[in-house]
Design a protein around this motif. Structure first.
Motif, PDB file in Angstrom:
ATOM      1  N   SER A  28       0.840  -1.195   0.000  1.00 53.17           N
ATOM      2  CA  SER A  28       0.000   0.000   0.000  1.00 53.17           C
ATOM      3  C   SER A  28       0.878   1.249   0.000  1.00 53.17           C
ATOM      4  O   SER A  28       1.881   1.326   0.716  1.00 53.17           O
ATOM      5  CB  SER A  28      -0.899   0.001   1.241  1.00 53.17           C
ATOM      6  OG  SER A  28      -1.613   1.200   1.350  1.00 53.17           O
ATOM      7  N   TYR A  29       0.479   2.237  -0.803  1.00 54.79           N
ATOM      8  CA  TYR A  29       1.245   3.476  -0.926  1.00 54.79           C
ATOM      9  C   TYR A  29       0.328   4.665  -0.656  1.00 54.79           C
ATOM     10  O   TYR A  29      -0.789   4.728  -1.174  1.00 54.79           O
ATOM     11  CB  TYR A  29       1.831   3.618  -2.331  1.00 54.79           C
ATOM     12  CG  TYR A  29       2.754   2.492  -2.729  1.00 54.79           C
ATOM     13  CD1 TYR A  29       4.124   2.587  -2.514  1.00 54.79           C
ATOM     14  CD2 TYR A  29       2.258   1.334  -3.325  1.00 54.79           C
ATOM     15  CE1 TYR A  29       4.980   1.553  -2.882  1.00 54.79           C
ATOM     16  CE2 TYR A  29       3.099   0.289  -3.689  1.00 54.79           C
ATOM     17  CZ  TYR A  29       4.454   0.407  -3.466  1.00 54.79           C
ATOM     18  OH  TYR A  29       5.283  -0.617  -3.824  1.00 54.79           O
ATOM     19  N   ARG A  30       0.824   5.601   0.180  1.00 54.24           N
ATOM     20  CA  ARG A  30       0.119   6.863   0.341  1.00 54.24           C
ATOM     21  C   ARG A  30       0.955   7.911  -0.375  1.00 54.24           C
ATOM     22  O   ARG A  30       2.147   8.076  -0.073  1.00 54.24           O
ATOM     23  CB  ARG A  30      -0.061   7.213   1.817  1.00 54.24           C
ATOM     24  CG  ARG A  30      -0.827   8.526   2.039  1.00 54.24           C
ATOM     25  CD  ARG A  30      -1.312   8.645   3.470  1.00 54.24           C
ATOM     26  NE  ARG A  30      -0.238   8.575   4.424  1.00 54.24           N
ATOM     27  CZ  ARG A  30       0.550   9.590   4.773  1.00 54.24           C
ATOM     28  NH1 ARG A  30       0.384  10.782   4.214  1.00 54.24           N
ATOM     29  NH2 ARG A  30       1.497   9.430   5.676  1.00 54.24           N
ATOM     30  N   ILE A  31       0.355   8.599  -1.333  1.00 53.88           N
ATOM     31  CA  ILE A  31       1.082   9.570  -2.151  1.00 53.88           C
ATOM     32  C   ILE A  31       0.412  10.934  -2.043  1.00 53.88           C
ATOM     33  O   ILE A  31      -0.738  11.045  -1.613  1.00 53.88           O
ATOM     34  CB  ILE A  31       1.148   9.125  -3.635  1.00 53.88           C
ATOM     35  CG1 ILE A  31      -0.268   9.116  -4.236  1.00 53.88           C
ATOM     36  CG2 ILE A  31       1.808   7.758  -3.775  1.00 53.88           C
ATOM     37  CD1 ILE A  31      -0.280   8.847  -5.741  1.00 53.88           C
ATOM     38  N   SER A  32       1.153  11.971  -2.429  1.00 56.86           N
ATOM     39  CA  SER A  32       0.622  13.330  -2.357  1.00 56.86           C
ATOM     40  C   SER A  32       1.091  14.128  -3.562  1.00 56.86           C
ATOM     41  O   SER A  32       2.220  13.949  -4.030  1.00 56.86           O
ATOM     42  CB  SER A  32       1.085  14.019  -1.072  1.00 56.86           C
ATOM     43  OG  SER A  32       0.730  15.390  -1.071  1.00 56.86           O
ATOM     44  N   ASP A  33       0.219  14.995  -4.050  1.00 62.59           N
ATOM     45  CA  ASP A  33       0.626  15.925  -5.116  1.00 62.59           C
ATOM     46  C   ASP A  33       0.842  17.330  -4.548  1.00 62.59           C
ATOM     47  O   ASP A  33       0.907  18.304  -5.287  1.00 62.59           O
ATOM     48  CB  ASP A  33      -0.408  15.956  -6.242  1.00 62.59           C
ATOM     49  CG  ASP A  33      -1.799  16.406  -5.782  1.00 62.59           C
ATOM     50  OD1 ASP A  33      -1.930  16.866  -4.632  1.00 62.59           O
ATOM     51  OD2 ASP A  33      -2.753  16.290  -6.576  1.00 62.59           O
ATOM     52  N   GLY A  34       0.947  17.403  -3.215  1.00 61.59           N
ATOM     53  CA  GLY A  34       1.150  18.690  -2.556  1.00 61.59           C
ATOM     54  C   GLY A  34      -0.156  19.371  -2.190  1.00 61.59           C
ATOM     55  O   GLY A  34      -0.154  20.369  -1.476  1.00 61.59           O
ATOM     56  N   ASN A  35      -1.252  18.807  -2.657  1.00 60.87           N
ATOM     57  CA  ASN A  35      -2.564  19.367  -2.372  1.00 60.87           C
ATOM     58  C   ASN A  35      -3.498  18.309  -1.804  1.00 60.87           C
ATOM     59  O   ASN A  35      -4.167  18.524  -0.800  1.00 60.87           O
ATOM     60  CB  ASN A  35      -3.169  19.963  -3.645  1.00 60.87           C
ATOM     61  CG  ASN A  35      -4.524  20.601  -3.413  1.00 60.87           C
ATOM     62  OD1 ASN A  35      -4.732  21.257  -2.390  1.00 60.87           O
ATOM     63  ND2 ASN A  35      -5.452  20.401  -4.333  1.00 60.87           N
ATOM     64  N   ILE A  36      -3.512  17.146  -2.453  1.00 61.32           N
ATOM     65  CA  ILE A  36      -4.396  16.050  -2.050  1.00 61.32           C
ATOM     66  C   ILE A  36      -3.560  14.787  -1.850  1.00 61.32           C
ATOM     67  O   ILE A  36      -2.617  14.529  -2.595  1.00 61.32           O
ATOM     68  CB  ILE A  36      -5.482  15.784  -3.124  1.00 61.32           C
ATOM     69  CG1 ILE A  36      -6.330  17.035  -3.345  1.00 61.32           C
ATOM     70  CG2 ILE A  36      -6.372  14.606  -2.731  1.00 61.32           C
ATOM     71  CD1 ILE A  36      -7.317  16.918  -4.496  1.00 61.32           C
ATOM     72  N   GLU A  37      -3.932  14.002  -0.839  1.00 60.19           N
ATOM     73  CA  GLU A  37      -3.293  12.702  -0.635  1.00 60.19           C
ATOM     74  C   GLU A  37      -4.183  11.604  -1.199  1.00 60.19           C
ATOM     75  O   GLU A  37      -5.412  11.682  -1.129  1.00 60.19           O
ATOM     76  CB  GLU A  37      -3.023  12.450   0.848  1.00 60.19           C
ATOM     77  CG  GLU A  37      -1.922  13.335   1.407  1.00 60.19           C
ATOM     78  CD  GLU A  37      -1.407  12.842   2.745  1.00 60.19           C
ATOM     79  OE1 GLU A  37      -2.055  11.953   3.342  1.00 60.19           O
ATOM     80  OE2 GLU A  37      -0.347  13.339   3.189  1.00 60.19           O
TER      81      GLU A  37
END
Length: 367
Positions: free
Chosen positions: A43-52
């Motif tokens: 499982s990966y939690r990623i972010s675009d700097g605005n939304i995770e």
């Protein structure tokens, strides 16, 4: 504690720049880029700097990946397909890394383990108590140089030591960490935290590395000014720590720097490091270059500068033996890796041969 952040400048940053983006590519679709913040099994939690987003790997990615090092790691930048309504995403590929900290995976299997990626700074954390080990620190320094990031040594639990003890330990560390910044801190009184923050500017990514119980999780809580990581006391008898952090995670600090916390390592088995021996052991290699003979074994040869340095106290026997031990270990690891590569290639050709034979047999039957 933290240097003041220029709010106007921060607001002018793009979302990706707020989480450390520093790529120059103009043709890259930034809308499809995110950073890996946490990895837990598959499982990966990623972010675009605005939304995770909660992310998983695409089928194409899984079919094409050939090495454990190619899987996403904390700190990686990834090309993704976002499902914004569900706050989920699919990872299509990992963008090229500018740095990576790799070690030999625990156990007997010959396999590399990615610890963190795309960091600018490696914070090697050790406590000022009797758990401090210069030989272990040399291993961390060697791996830090090999990663492509800049090492900084952080000595915790300053509040538990007298000033002369702190000075003595820092002098010992500086002898093996030549030219590397050494900062002593207290997570209790926050003494030294300002000195540490001088090495953590906005937009830079650091990774915390060290044994269990040296205060990494407590340091994360101190730098974030809130409790995000569980902490436990060390055993008073031997200053040995207990695992509290169970996964790797990237945090954004109040000043705009980024910090990757990692589980404590019982041991750091080297995966590579030959090209960084001259950085980690610059003193030893300088003496070697001054030997009369290029192939000097530093035993009984005349004009041996290394033996001279050992005899007059310029170089300690412990450091020289550590240097030799690490050289042997790296050579042994390289042989194991070469053997593994040979066996993998041999098995690949056996499978191709079998597939060819099965195909020929099938054509024969059809005739």
């Amino acid at each position: 504690m933290f240097p003041p952040i220029n709010k106007e400048e921060f607001l002018n940053l793009s979302n990706l720049e707020k989480i450390g983006w520093a790529y120059d590519s103009q043709d890259m679709n930034r809308e499809a880029v995110a950073r890996v913040m946490t990895v837990q099994k598959n499982s990966y939690r990623i972010s675009d700097g605005n939304i995770e987003y909660l992310a998983h790997l695409s089928g194409k990615f899984l079919n094409q990946v050939t090495d454990s090092l190619n899987f996403p790691a904390v700190g990686d930048w990834v090309d993704v397909h976002k499902l914004q309504d569900e706050q989920k995403a699919v990872v299509n590929r990992v963008l090229p890394r500018k740095s990576q900290f790799v070690r030999q995976a625990a156990g007997t299997k010959v396999e590399a383990q990615m610890v963190a990626a795309n960091m600018d700074i490696v914070l090697i954390v050790s406590s000022l108590n009797h758990d401090l080990n210069e030989r272990r620190m040399e291993r961390y320094l060697l791996s830090a140089y090999e990663s492509g990031a800049t090492p900084v040594i952080v000595l915790t639990k300053k509040d538990e030591c007298a000033a002369d003890e702190v000075a003595d330990v820092m002098a010992r560390v500086e002898e093996v960490a030549i030219g590397v910044p050494v900062v002593a801190i207290s997570n209790v009184t926050c003494d030294g935290i300002d000195d540490l923050m001088a090495h953590l500017p906005a937009g830079q990514t650091a990774v915390l590395l060290g044994s269990s119980g040296v205060g990494k999780s407590t340091l994360v809580n101190t730098l974030l000014d809130r409790a995000v990581q569980e902490t436990k006391d060390i055993r008073a008898a031997d200053s040995k720590g207990r695992h509290t952090t169970t996964h790797r995670e990237l945090f954004v600090l109040p000043n705009g720097a980024l910090l990757i916390d990692t589980p404590g390592m019982r041991e750091l088995q080297l995966w590579e490091g030959e090209s960084s021996m001259d950085s980690a052991f610059s003193d030893v290699e300088t003496f070697e270059r001054e030997c009369k003979f290029n192939d000097c074994r530093h035993d009984t040869e005349p004009g041996c500068r290394v033996r001279e340095a050992l005899e007059n106290g310029e170089l300690s026997e412990e450091r020289f033996q550590s240097y030799r031990k690490l050289q042997r270990e790296l050579a042994f690891e390289r042989r194991k890796q070469d053997q593994r590569a040979y066996l993998e290639e041999k098995n690949r050709w056996k499978k191709l041969k079998k597939q060819r034979q099965d195909h020929d047999h099938f054509l024969k039957k059809r005739r």
